[in-house]
Design an enzyme around this catalytic site. Sequence first.
Site, PDB file in Angstrom:
ATOM      1  CD1 TRP A 230      -2.572   1.724   0.450  1.00  0.00           C
ATOM      2  CD2 TRP A 230      -2.007   1.915   2.603  1.00  0.00           C
ATOM      3  NE1 TRP A 230      -3.265   2.784   0.972  1.00  0.00           N
ATOM      4  CE2 TRP A 230      -2.932   2.922   2.297  1.00  0.00           C
ATOM      5  CE3 TRP A 230      -1.511   1.842   3.902  1.00  0.00           C
ATOM      6  CZ2 TRP A 230      -3.382   3.847   3.234  1.00  0.00           C
ATOM      7  CZ3 TRP A 230      -1.951   2.750   4.844  1.00  0.00           C
ATOM      8  CH2 TRP A 230      -2.878   3.748   4.503  1.00  0.00           C
TER       9      TRP A 230
ATOM     10  CG  ASP B 220      -1.872  -2.759   7.526  1.00  0.00           C
ATOM     11  OD1 ASP B 220      -3.013  -2.739   8.029  1.00  0.00           O
ATOM     12  OD2 ASP B 220      -1.482  -1.924   6.691  1.00  0.00           O
TER      13      ASP B 220
ATOM     14  CE  LYS C 156      -9.792  -0.297   3.754  1.00  0.00           C
ATOM     15  NZ  LYS C 156      -8.708   0.682   3.818  1.00  0.00           N
TER      16      LYS C 156
HETATM   17  N1  PMP Z   1      -3.382  -0.683   5.443  1.00  0.00           N
HETATM   18  C1  PMP Z   1      -3.745  -1.027   4.208  1.00  0.00           C
HETATM   19  C2  PMP Z   1      -3.106  -2.212   3.582  1.00  0.00           C
HETATM   20  C3  PMP Z   1      -4.698  -0.268   3.520  1.00  0.00           C
HETATM   21  O1  PMP Z   1      -5.046  -0.630   2.277  1.00  0.00           O
HETATM   22  C4  PMP Z   1      -5.275   0.834   4.152  1.00  0.00           C
HETATM   23  C5  PMP Z   1      -6.315   1.687   3.476  1.00  0.00           C
HETATM   24  N2  PMP Z   1      -6.377   1.731   2.167  1.00  0.00           N
HETATM   25  C6  PMP Z   1      -4.865   1.136   5.453  1.00  0.00           C
HETATM   26  C7  PMP Z   1      -3.926   0.362   6.070  1.00  0.00           C
HETATM   27  C8  PMP Z   1      -5.375   2.303   6.255  1.00  0.00           C
HETATM   28  O2  PMP Z   1      -6.665   2.568   6.195  1.00  0.00           O
HETATM   29  P1  PMP Z   1      -7.433   3.493   7.241  1.00  0.00           P
HETATM   30  O3  PMP Z   1      -6.452   4.455   7.795  1.00  0.00           O
HETATM   31  O4  PMP Z   1      -8.507   4.109   6.484  1.00  0.00           O
HETATM   32  O5  PMP Z   1      -7.949   2.561   8.251  1.00  0.00           O
END
Ligand code: PMP
Length: 354
Positions: A86, A167, A203
């Site tokens: 990411w 993650d 998500k």
């Molecule tokens: N880790 C990964 C692999 C992601 O794809 C994302 C969001 N696209 C995040 C972390 C962080 O997302 P958020 O801060 O919206 O929870």
Amino acid sequence: MSRPRPSCMLLTMSTHITYPLTFLTLSPISGCQEFIGNSIEFAYGKRADNIQGVQTLSGTGGLRIFGEYLNKFFPKKNIYVPNPTWGNHIPIMQNAGLEVRKYRYYDFENRKVDFEGLIEDMDAADDGSCFLLHACAHNPTGYDLSDNEWKQVSDIMLRKNHLPFFDCAYQGFASGNAETDAKAIRLFEDEGHTFGLVQSYSKNFGLYGQRVGCLSIVGKDAEEAKAVVSQFKGLIRPAYSNPPRHGVRIINTILGDESMKALFVDECKFMADRINSMRVELVNNLIATGSTRNWDHVTNQIGMFAFSGLTKDEVIAMRDRHHIYCTLDGRISMAGVTTKNVKYIADSIHDVTK
Ligand code: PMP
């Protein structure tokens, strides 16, 4: 005549009156304990004294706090991330003061996981290095490790004394089953690793705008886990004092109630199945429109994204000629593909790739 000074007593009294009210509207630095417990159970399948956590500003905020923790306490001051990963992982960790190194993850030519490369890179890294691992639905490739591969990664990380950092941004999105999607985390916990985990609820629970996340640590015992959490709090306090309260109450309402949780699990499956059916539809439409490229990877991948293999020039051509937008590395958000637009998307992809 001078005005009388206000009574000190009045000031003291007003402090007494407002303090409890203020307190009621604030979360502590570590966030909501009920939410942290629910999050730990959601990921690890259990609660345990050696697993402790803090509420974070979604996944991004948890990543940043863990990066800062590594910078302050981890002797190496670097972190290995998969190639590709990411996009935001890299600046998050750099801004936390770490040197970001890459380990092989994806074989771009053959469009599959480069497992040999991954193992070689873990083996070649200095003992005691930190590796960021995508728990499920790897972003952007959509390719996860098999059970057997996870076991080998666990073995080598134990042998090399590496620090795993998971993650988990898509629990429930990969297989449609939140329990199955947590299998790598649970394997590492079973195998006796000490590790970190950041969870995002953006998500899977549709809470992007509420910034709901949890950063947890599996310590060798409760004392160690509590000591690490205390350091997380030391990093959170000067960053943003304490996290927001609304989103976590939604999670508590759902994960804290068996019937609501069952409904969530069902709906998650429905959503993951819809995305998978769109993968099939996209490929069928590409074939129907005359594309002779091999699109098998689109249906082999899982999660929210299709790592399409479109080049940067093709992505730009799709944008300019057809007003279809995806990231320059060719990553398409499958959540945006519907029965209504799938033909238009397939025709456009074919137009820029023929
Ligand atoms: N880790 C990964 C692999 C992601 O794809 C994302 C969001 N696209 C995040 C972390 C962080 O997302 P958020 O801060 O919206 O929870």
